[in-house]
Design an enzyme around this catalytic site. Structure first.
Site, PDB file in Angstrom:
ATOM      1  N   HIS A 149       0.817  -1.216   0.000  1.00  0.00           N
ATOM      2  CA  HIS A 149       0.000   0.000   0.000  1.00  0.00           C
ATOM      3  C   HIS A 149       0.851   1.267   0.000  1.00  0.00           C
ATOM      4  CE1 HIS A 149      -2.728   2.912   2.346  1.00  0.00           C
ATOM      5  NE2 HIS A 149      -3.028   2.971   1.076  1.00  0.00           N
ATOM      6  N   GLU A 161       3.058   0.308   3.099  1.00  0.00           N
ATOM      7  CA  GLU A 161       2.635  -0.728   4.050  1.00  0.00           C
ATOM      8  C   GLU A 161       2.552  -2.074   3.324  1.00  0.00           C
ATOM      9  OE1 GLU A 161      -0.124   1.770   7.179  1.00  0.00           O
ATOM     10  OE2 GLU A 161      -1.006   1.278   5.240  1.00  0.00           O
TER      11      GLU A 161
HETATM   12  N1  CAA Z   1       2.518  14.286  -7.286  1.00  0.00           N
HETATM   13  C1  CAA Z   1       3.837  14.090  -7.376  1.00  0.00           C
HETATM   14  N2  CAA Z   1       4.743  14.876  -6.786  1.00  0.00           N
HETATM   15  C2  CAA Z   1       4.275  15.924  -6.088  1.00  0.00           C
HETATM   16  C3  CAA Z   1       2.895  16.193  -5.940  1.00  0.00           C
HETATM   17  C4  CAA Z   1       1.999  15.325  -6.581  1.00  0.00           C
HETATM   18  N3  CAA Z   1       0.680  15.465  -6.502  1.00  0.00           N
HETATM   19  N4  CAA Z   1       2.747  17.306  -5.175  1.00  0.00           N
HETATM   20  C5  CAA Z   1       3.988  17.715  -4.861  1.00  0.00           C
HETATM   21  N5  CAA Z   1       4.897  16.880  -5.396  1.00  0.00           N
HETATM   22  C6  CAA Z   1       6.358  16.958  -5.272  1.00  0.00           C
HETATM   23  C7  CAA Z   1       6.882  18.247  -5.836  1.00  0.00           C
HETATM   24  O1  CAA Z   1       7.192  18.095  -7.200  1.00  0.00           O
HETATM   25  C8  CAA Z   1       8.124  18.448  -5.009  1.00  0.00           C
HETATM   26  O2  CAA Z   1       9.165  17.651  -5.515  1.00  0.00           O
HETATM   27  P1  CAA Z   1      10.679  18.138  -5.345  1.00  0.00           P
HETATM   28  O3  CAA Z   1      10.991  18.081  -3.887  1.00  0.00           O
HETATM   29  O4  CAA Z   1      11.457  17.119  -6.128  1.00  0.00           O
HETATM   30  O5  CAA Z   1      10.748  19.508  -5.898  1.00  0.00           O
HETATM   31  C9  CAA Z   1       7.753  17.872  -3.632  1.00  0.00           C
HETATM   32  O6  CAA Z   1       6.648  16.982  -3.869  1.00  0.00           O
HETATM   33  C10 CAA Z   1       7.320  18.956  -2.674  1.00  0.00           C
HETATM   34  O7  CAA Z   1       6.268  19.667  -3.288  1.00  0.00           O
HETATM   35  P2  CAA Z   1       5.938  21.203  -3.032  1.00  0.00           P
HETATM   36  O8  CAA Z   1       7.202  21.910  -2.674  1.00  0.00           O
HETATM   37  O9  CAA Z   1       5.141  21.713  -4.170  1.00  0.00           O
HETATM   38  O10 CAA Z   1       4.913  21.182  -1.840  1.00  0.00           O
HETATM   39  P3  CAA Z   1       5.046  20.655  -0.384  1.00  0.00           P
HETATM   40  O11 CAA Z   1       6.421  20.814   0.156  1.00  0.00           O
HETATM   41  O12 CAA Z   1       3.894  21.269   0.295  1.00  0.00           O
HETATM   42  O13 CAA Z   1       4.786  19.068  -0.498  1.00  0.00           O
HETATM   43  C11 CAA Z   1       3.368  17.203  -0.369  1.00  0.00           C
HETATM   44  C12 CAA Z   1       3.619  18.561  -1.041  1.00  0.00           C
HETATM   45  C13 CAA Z   1       4.487  16.232  -0.728  1.00  0.00           C
HETATM   46  C14 CAA Z   1       2.047  16.675  -0.899  1.00  0.00           C
HETATM   47  C15 CAA Z   1       3.368  17.434   1.186  1.00  0.00           C
HETATM   48  O14 CAA Z   1       2.484  18.463   1.514  1.00  0.00           O
HETATM   49  C16 CAA Z   1       2.983  16.218   1.974  1.00  0.00           C
HETATM   50  O15 CAA Z   1       3.800  15.358   2.249  1.00  0.00           O
HETATM   51  N6  CAA Z   1       1.684  16.136   2.383  1.00  0.00           N
HETATM   52  C17 CAA Z   1       1.156  15.020   3.140  1.00  0.00           C
HETATM   53  C18 CAA Z   1       0.699  13.953   2.175  1.00  0.00           C
HETATM   54  C19 CAA Z   1       0.134  12.764   2.901  1.00  0.00           C
HETATM   55  O16 CAA Z   1      -0.035  12.726   4.101  1.00  0.00           O
HETATM   56  N7  CAA Z   1      -0.165  11.729   2.106  1.00  0.00           N
HETATM   57  C20 CAA Z   1      -0.808  10.534   2.610  1.00  0.00           C
HETATM   58  C21 CAA Z   1      -2.224  10.578   2.150  1.00  0.00           C
HETATM   59  S1  CAA Z   1      -3.141   9.221   2.788  1.00  0.00           S
HETATM   60  C22 CAA Z   1      -3.012   8.035   1.617  1.00  0.00           C
HETATM   61  O17 CAA Z   1      -2.500   8.189   0.564  1.00  0.00           O
HETATM   62  C23 CAA Z   1      -3.556   6.722   2.033  1.00  0.00           C
HETATM   63  C24 CAA Z   1      -4.760   6.266   1.337  1.00  0.00           C
HETATM   64  O18 CAA Z   1      -4.996   5.062   1.412  1.00  0.00           O
HETATM   65  C25 CAA Z   1      -5.706   7.179   0.703  1.00  0.00           C
END
Ligand code: CAA
Length: 296
Positions: A149, A161
């Site tokens: 996952h 996971e």
């Molecule tokens: N897809 C791919 N890459 C992405 C992206 C996306 N949608 N959004 C941002 N990125 C990348 C950017 O390109 C950037 O890459 P670099 O470091 O190489 O430049 C990096 O992520 C950081 O992006 P930003 O600087 O634009 O923005 P940020 O620092 O705010 O990071 C984030 C964005 C990575 C989404 C961060 O906010 C984060 O980690 N958020 C939490 C996400 C989270 O908790 N996810 C789990 C969700 S639950 C789940 O998925 C489980 C399920 O079963 C549903």
């Protein structure tokens, strides 16, 4: 570093089933790690969209100096696209299914995969709601089935996971844990199936408390998100995260968890359900807890 055990199946060819947000980025993660990857979907336009989005992402990474143009081109070159499941499965060493969170659809896919893949192939589901025992049961190889996952966005999030079901073999777990490490992710092993696994269970508690605080008028959406980020060090607040994952996906996960546990506390929170029903799905619809119309 220890060398790979030659008696263990080597994993080179990967098949990812489902070209949505998760499947397409999972495919890219494997291609970036040097695997030959096929991304399969029944909808041709979904494959085209995924290919374009991944090319854009790689282009942005090159522009930011995160990788060389040659590296991006090689990785994209290792990725192929297909609507033909049987053909794509026939050479796969490892399959990860990231299709719609509907058990019937997943079971159909696993039954078809079981017939088409080579005998040594491992079959995994990216499902966050269904333990793999539910899909292993329609295959002739339950010992080579588990959950793997990923988190959204899969290109960025480190955690994966790995969940075993009672019949998953130790060899399968060893191979999968090693595979997850070699693609640069952090595997988290669950030794038994539990609804929501680890991360979504943790996230669900925070999300539901955030919804309670907001709906009882204690604090605004913005301030609750600010507290999660500046007091707890989370990269996003719970409302921002609901918008990223999608209100539809959040509700579907909660509903499926309730169906597993029968515990009414696991039902989608009423105000989250209301948002979903009104079509405010988060980033994907341009409007969720926040407005994304201007940023799209
Ligand atoms: N897809 C791919 N890459 C992405 C992206 C996306 N949608 N959004 C941002 N990125 C990348 C950017 O390109 C950037 O890459 P670099 O470091 O190489 O430049 C990096 O992520 C950081 O992006 P930003 O600087 O634009 O923005 P940020 O620092 O705010 O990071 C984030 C964005 C990575 C989404 C961060 O906010 C984060 O980690 N958020 C939490 C996400 C989270 O908790 N996810 C789990 C969700 S639950 C789940 O998925 C489980 C399920 O079963 C549903």
């Amino acid at each position: 570093m220890s060398s790979p055990d030659p008696s263990r199946p080597q994993i080179q060819r990967i098949l990812v089933v489902g070209a949505g947000a998760m499947g397409s980025q999972i495919a890219m993660v494997f291609a970036l790690a040097g695997h030959d990857v096929t991304l399969q979907d029944v909808i041709e336009s979904g494959l085209t969209r995924a290919g374009a989005q991944l090319a854009d992402r790689m282009g942005a990474a090159v522009a930011k100096g995160r990788m060389s143009q040659a590296c991006a081109e090689e990785a994209l070159g290792r990725l192929s696209f297909s609507t033909d499941l049987d053909q794509a499965a026939s050479t796969a060493d490892f399959v990860i299914e990231a299709a719609t969170e509907k058990l019937e659809i997943k079971q159909q896919i696993f039954a078809a995969l079981d017939r088409a893949v080579p005998a040594h192939a491992i079959l995994a589901t990216n499902s966050s709601t269904y333990g793999s025992s539910k899909v292993a049961s329609v295959t002739s190889r339950p010992e080579r089935v588990c959950n793997v996952h990923f988190f959204n966005p899969a290109l960025v999030m480190k955690c994966v996971e790995v969940v075993r079901h009672p019949q998953t073999s130790q060899e399968t777990i060893d191979v999968v844990m090693e595979l997850v490490r070699t693609i640069g992710k952090q595997p988290v092993l669950l030794n038994q199936e539990v609804p929501g696994f680890v991360a979504n269970r943790l996230m669900g508690v925070l999300r539901d408390e955030a919804l309670n605080l907001y709906s009882s008028g204690v604090a605004s959406i913005e301030d609750i998100d600010a507290a999660a980020k500046t007091a707890l060090g989370h990269p996003m607040g719970p409302f921002e995260l609901m918008d990223l994952v999608g209100l539809d996906v959040n509700c579907m996960i909660a509903q499926a968890t309730y169906e597993e546990t029968g515990d009414p506390a696991d039902l989608p929170h009423p105000i989250m359900q209301k948002m979903y029903e009104s079509g405010r799905l988060g980033r994907k619809s341009g409007m969720g807890w926040y407005n994304y119309e201007t940023t799209r």
